[in-house]
Write a protein that holds these residues in place. Structure first.
Motif, PDB file in Angstrom:
ATOM      1  N   VAL A  57       7.931   9.069   3.895  1.00 29.58           N
ATOM      2  CA  VAL A  57       7.387   8.256   4.992  1.00 29.58           C
ATOM      3  C   VAL A  57       7.039   6.844   4.490  1.00 29.58           C
ATOM      4  CG1 VAL A  57       5.463   8.031   6.620  1.00 29.58           C
ATOM      5  CG2 VAL A  57       6.537  10.267   6.246  1.00 29.58           C
ATOM      6  N   SER A  58       6.531   6.758   3.279  1.00 31.22           N
ATOM      7  CA  SER A  58       6.138   5.464   2.719  1.00 31.22           C
ATOM      8  C   SER A  58       7.334   4.531   2.570  1.00 31.22           C
ATOM      9  CB  SER A  58       5.469   5.673   1.357  1.00 31.22           C
ATOM     10  OG  SER A  58       4.330   6.500   1.480  1.00 31.22           O
ATOM     11  N   PHE A  59       8.467   5.068   2.137  1.00 29.93           N
ATOM     12  CA  PHE A  59       9.661   4.235   1.972  1.00 29.93           C
ATOM     13  C   PHE A  59      10.174   3.713   3.319  1.00 29.93           C
ATOM     14  CE2 PHE A  59      10.412   6.728  -2.108  1.00 29.93           C
ATOM     15  CZ  PHE A  59       9.969   5.688  -2.914  1.00 29.93           C
ATOM     16  N   VAL A  60       9.980   4.486   4.355  1.00 28.20           N
ATOM     17  CA  VAL A  60      10.360   4.020   5.694  1.00 28.20           C
ATOM     18  C   VAL A  60       9.544   2.780   6.062  1.00 28.20           C
ATOM     19  CG1 VAL A  60      10.361   4.590   8.153  1.00 28.20           C
ATOM     20  CG2 VAL A  60      11.140   6.287   6.478  1.00 28.20           C
ATOM     21  N   VAL A  61       8.250   2.790   5.734  1.00 26.79           N
ATOM     22  CA  VAL A  61       7.392   1.624   6.005  1.00 26.79           C
ATOM     23  C   VAL A  61       7.894   0.399   5.232  1.00 26.79           C
ATOM     24  CG1 VAL A  61       5.059   0.682   5.780  1.00 26.79           C
ATOM     25  CG2 VAL A  61       5.383   3.060   6.510  1.00 26.79           C
ATOM     26  N   VAL A  62       8.275   0.591   3.979  1.00 25.77           N
ATOM     27  CA  VAL A  62       8.799  -0.511   3.168  1.00 25.77           C
ATOM     28  C   VAL A  62      10.075  -1.067   3.795  1.00 25.77           C
ATOM     29  CG1 VAL A  62       9.806  -1.125   0.932  1.00 25.77           C
ATOM     30  CG2 VAL A  62       7.769   0.319   1.026  1.00 25.77           C
ATOM     31  N   ALA A  63      10.959  -0.191   4.241  1.00 23.72           N
ATOM     32  CA  ALA A  63      12.205  -0.625   4.861  1.00 23.72           C
ATOM     33  C   ALA A  63      11.936  -1.453   6.114  1.00 23.72           C
ATOM     34  CB  ALA A  63      13.078   0.579   5.186  1.00 23.72           C
ATOM     35  N   LEU A  64      10.959  -1.033   6.908  1.00 26.21           N
ATOM     36  CA  LEU A  64      10.625  -1.778   8.126  1.00 26.21           C
ATOM     37  C   LEU A  64      10.081  -3.161   7.796  1.00 26.21           C
ATOM     38  CD1 LEU A  64       8.958   1.099  10.201  1.00 26.21           C
ATOM     39  CD2 LEU A  64      11.186   0.025  10.612  1.00 26.21           C
ATOM     40  N   PHE A  65       9.280  -3.278   6.722  1.00 27.61           N
ATOM     41  CA  PHE A  65       8.780  -4.591   6.316  1.00 27.61           C
ATOM     42  C   PHE A  65       9.936  -5.488   5.875  1.00 27.61           C
ATOM     43  CE2 PHE A  65       7.429  -7.365   2.761  1.00 27.61           C
ATOM     44  CZ  PHE A  65       6.612  -8.224   3.482  1.00 27.61           C
ATOM     45  N   GLY A  66      10.865  -4.935   5.102  1.00 27.92           N
ATOM     46  CA  GLY A  66      12.020  -5.727   4.678  1.00 27.92           C
ATOM     47  C   GLY A  66      12.804  -6.253   5.861  1.00 27.92           C
ATOM     48  N   ALA A  67      13.019  -5.406   6.875  1.00 28.80           N
ATOM     49  CA  ALA A  67      13.747  -5.827   8.070  1.00 28.80           C
ATOM     50  C   ALA A  67      12.987  -6.925   8.807  1.00 28.80           C
ATOM     51  CB  ALA A  67      13.983  -4.627   8.983  1.00 28.80           C
TER      52      ALA A  67
ATOM     53  N   LEU B 242       0.834  -1.204   0.000  1.00 31.30           N
ATOM     54  CA  LEU B 242       0.000   0.000   0.000  1.00 31.30           C
ATOM     55  C   LEU B 242       0.870   1.257   0.000  1.00 31.30           C
ATOM     56  CD1 LEU B 242      -3.042   1.148   0.582  1.00 31.30           C
ATOM     57  CD2 LEU B 242      -2.156   1.401   2.899  1.00 31.30           C
ATOM     58  N   PHE B 243       1.858   1.291   0.903  1.00 27.62           N
ATOM     59  CA  PHE B 243       2.713   2.467   1.009  1.00 27.62           C
ATOM     60  C   PHE B 243       3.678   2.566  -0.166  1.00 27.62           C
ATOM     61  CE2 PHE B 243       1.152   2.460   5.326  1.00 27.62           C
ATOM     62  CZ  PHE B 243       1.147   3.813   5.671  1.00 27.62           C
ATOM     63  N   TYR B 244       4.198   1.423  -0.618  1.00 28.48           N
ATOM     64  CA  TYR B 244       5.127   1.479  -1.751  1.00 28.48           C
ATOM     65  C   TYR B 244       4.449   2.037  -3.002  1.00 28.48           C
ATOM     66  CZ  TYR B 244       7.167   0.278  -6.116  1.00 28.48           C
ATOM     67  OH  TYR B 244       7.592   0.377  -7.409  1.00 28.48           O
ATOM     68  N   VAL B 245       3.289   1.482  -3.354  1.00 28.74           N
ATOM     69  CA  VAL B 245       2.610   1.941  -4.570  1.00 28.74           C
ATOM     70  C   VAL B 245       2.224   3.410  -4.434  1.00 28.74           C
ATOM     71  CG1 VAL B 245       0.614   1.617  -6.082  1.00 28.74           C
ATOM     72  CG2 VAL B 245       1.810  -0.373  -5.165  1.00 28.74           C
ATOM     73  N   GLY B 246       1.795   3.812  -3.242  1.00 27.55           N
ATOM     74  CA  GLY B 246       1.487   5.225  -3.013  1.00 27.55           C
ATOM     75  C   GLY B 246       2.690   6.114  -3.252  1.00 27.55           C
ATOM     76  N   ALA B 247       3.867   5.664  -2.784  1.00 29.26           N
ATOM     77  CA  ALA B 247       5.091   6.443  -2.985  1.00 29.26           C
ATOM     78  C   ALA B 247       5.466   6.507  -4.457  1.00 29.26           C
ATOM     79  CB  ALA B 247       6.233   5.818  -2.184  1.00 29.26           C
ATOM     80  N   GLN B 248       5.434   5.362  -5.119  1.00 36.00           N
ATOM     81  CA  GLN B 248       5.816   5.304  -6.531  1.00 36.00           C
ATOM     82  C   GLN B 248       4.922   6.207  -7.393  1.00 36.00           C
ATOM     83  OE1 GLN B 248       4.266   2.609  -9.519  1.00 36.00           O
ATOM     84  NE2 GLN B 248       6.130   1.409  -9.264  1.00 36.00           N
ATOM     85  N   VAL B 249       3.620   6.032  -7.229  1.00 37.33           N
ATOM     86  CA  VAL B 249       2.676   6.793  -8.042  1.00 37.33           C
ATOM     87  C   VAL B 249       2.735   8.274  -7.679  1.00 37.33           C
ATOM     88  CG1 VAL B 249       0.248   7.051  -8.683  1.00 37.33           C
ATOM     89  CG2 VAL B 249       1.203   4.771  -8.335  1.00 37.33           C
ATOM     90  N   GLY B 250       2.926   8.576  -6.392  1.00 39.90           N
ATOM     91  CA  GLY B 250       3.023   9.968  -5.973  1.00 39.90           C
ATOM     92  C   GLY B 250       4.206  10.681  -6.607  1.00 39.90           C
ATOM     93  N   ILE B 251       5.350  10.010  -6.665  1.00 37.48           N
ATOM     94  CA  ILE B 251       6.545  10.622  -7.264  1.00 37.48           C
ATOM     95  C   ILE B 251       6.383  10.757  -8.770  1.00 37.48           C
ATOM     96  CG2 ILE B 251       8.990  10.256  -7.777  1.00 37.48           C
ATOM     97  CD1 ILE B 251       9.281   9.041  -4.983  1.00 37.48           C
ATOM     98  N   TRP B 252       6.006   9.677  -9.435  1.00 37.45           N
ATOM     99  CA  TRP B 252       5.948   9.713 -10.895  1.00 37.45           C
ATOM    100  C   TRP B 252       4.820  10.623 -11.400  1.00 37.45           C
ATOM    101  CZ3 TRP B 252       6.631   3.752 -12.031  1.00 37.45           C
ATOM    102  CH2 TRP B 252       7.964   3.386 -11.714  1.00 37.45           C
ATOM    103  N   SER B 253       3.715  10.698 -10.669  1.00 36.33           N
ATOM    104  CA  SER B 253       2.597  11.528 -11.113  1.00 36.33           C
ATOM    105  C   SER B 253       2.974  13.002 -11.192  1.00 36.33           C
ATOM    106  CB  SER B 253       1.409  11.367 -10.163  1.00 36.33           C
ATOM    107  OG  SER B 253       0.877  10.061 -10.226  1.00 36.33           O
TER     108      SER B 253
END
Length: 438
Positions: free
Chosen positions: A417-427, A266-277
């Motif tokens: 903030v979204s990328f921080v959530v992704v990093a926490l999931f990876g950890a 959810l957070f990753y796609v939000g970050a990706q689309v937010g930046i590219w849009s």
């Protein structure tokens, strides 16, 4: 001797059957991989549409962000029904349904442009996204389960690399086919006669018609080829337990790693689309570049995304995917923060570089999320595709922050903030893997 000859003949036949199966899997893999390219084109055309609709329909940045809201709501609302349908009709039929919906949505762009009604465009985008929900619900798990579970993330990253290639091509294609390069200031527009203004808006709106007709033609051709191709049927042994799981979805919530993957997606796609849009707006605000040049820069950023997928796939032969995900999430967050604090081309380069580190995120989160789901794989896949709704929620938020603070840079706090959530999931998934090996 006759017995030996018969045995030899039987072995040859068995070998031929094995070879045929291998060829069948390779062809199916190739066709499904082509789908990853096609839905990337639809996704990344939206970044061009946001800029185009700001001109053609006189929209604010927040209003134009509704392009992504309609699109990703299609994913969210259709993903679970798509998973239910795919469970019953199989991967191939699910793909065919998706392609037909994709083509229908693209065809709706023609009448939408004629009447210049933003709501009609949003319906067309929703229909395309409904088709893509079927495609992703079918294609991602199909790639994941057609080989060893140990290499699922690597295999999915390879297929998703062609998604990156489609993302790289789309901005250049969209810039050439849709963007006119004609940009009038508010003062210039107010000085136009009503007839000239009407002609300008009509011309800009109709610029989307033939590109989307061409897209529909390509999609229907691909659907015909897939319809005529024999696919290997891969099933997850849908016995009594599976039917119970599908009937009582509460059981899916017992997989904590899947829930974490849904949140991370959810957070990753939000970050990706937010930046590219808003990347085109970001470039123009910080450098004064024209819309076509800014679109080309988006294309180069997405080239980094594509190369990152290929490089990431190779690195996963030596590095744990969960660990890579955590590291990439931290780097992407740092790049976002740096882009907010710097100016001019430095900020553009920093923000554009996030694409390299976003490259592995979607397929790696997806592959980690469907680990050990067994008979619930298709349902879990539907939940992960539903998480793409982040692309509906986050871009208007980025636009709202940019409008209120009168700074597109400040809007990048949302993907940070979204990328921080992704990093926490990876950890978290790295720790889970270590416990599993202990």
């Amino acid at each position: 001797m006759a017995l030996s000859s018969q045995s030899l003949h039987g072995s040859a036949a068995a070998s031929a059957r094995a070879s045929l199966v291998q060829r069948s899997y390779l062809l199916a893999f190739s066709l499904v991989t082509a789908l990853f390219f096609m839905w990337a084109v639809a996704n990344n055309f939206n970044d061009i549409l946001i800029k185009q609709f700001q001109k053609a329909l006189d929209l604010t940045r927040m209003q134009s962000g509704l392009v992504q809201t309609a699109f990703y709501l299609g994913y969210f609302t259709v993903a679970l029904p798509a998973g239910w349908v795919v469970t019953r009709v199989g991967y191939k039929n699910g793909i065919l349904i998706g392609l037909c919906l994709y083509a229908l949505g693209a065809l709706l762009f023609f009448p939408a442009a004629e009447i210049r009604l933003f709501g009609f465009f949003l319906v067309a985008l929703y229909t395309i996204a409904a088709g893509l929900a079927f495609l992703e619900t079918s294609a991602n798990p199909f790639i994941s389960v057609m080989g060893s579970p140990a290499t699922a993330a690597q295999r999915l990253n390879l297929a998703q690399s062609f998604n990156g290639f489609g993302g790289f091509v789309a901005p250049f294609l969209g810039s050439a086919l849709i963007l006119s390069g004609v940009e009038h200031s508010a003062e210039e527009l107010s000085a136009m006669s009503p007839q000239a203004l009407e002609a300008y808006y009509a011309s800009e709106a109709q610029a989307v018609q033939f590109p989307y007709l061409g897209l529909a033609a390509v999609v229907l051709t691909l659907a015909f080829v897939i319809w005529r191709t024999r696919f290997p049927e891969i099933t997850e042994d849908l016995g009594d337990d599976a039917r119970k799981t599908l009937a009582d979805r509460r059981s899916i919530w017992s997989h904590r790693h899947l829930l974490g993957a849904v949140a991370a997606q959810l957070f990753y796609v939000g970050a990706q689309v937010g930046i590219w849009s808003y990347f085109i707006n970001f470039v123009q605000d910080l450098t004064g570049a024209g819309e076509k040049s800014a679109a080309h820069l988006l294309g180069f950023s997405l080239m980094g995304f594509m190369l990152g997928r290929f490089i990431g796939t190779a690195l996963m032969r030596f590095l744990d995917p969960a660990r890579m995900l955590g590291i990439y999430g931290v780097i992407a967050a740092v790049l976002c923060g740096a882009a907010m604090l710097t100016e001019g081309w430095t900020a553009v380069i920093l923000l554009g570089s996030t694409s390299v580190f976003m490259s592995i995120m979607f397929p790696t989160i997806f592959a980690l999320g469907v680990q050990d789901l067994g008979k619930s794989t298709k349902l879990g896949s539907s939940l992960l595709v539903m998480a793409i709704v982040g692309g509906a929620l986050f871009p208007p938020l980025v636009g709202m922050v940019a409008d209120r603070m009168q700074s597109i840079q400040m809007g990048m706090m949302v993907p940070l903030v979204s990328f921080v959530v992704v990093a926490l999931f990876g950890a978290a998934m790295q720790r889970r893997g270590k416990r599993g090996r202990a």
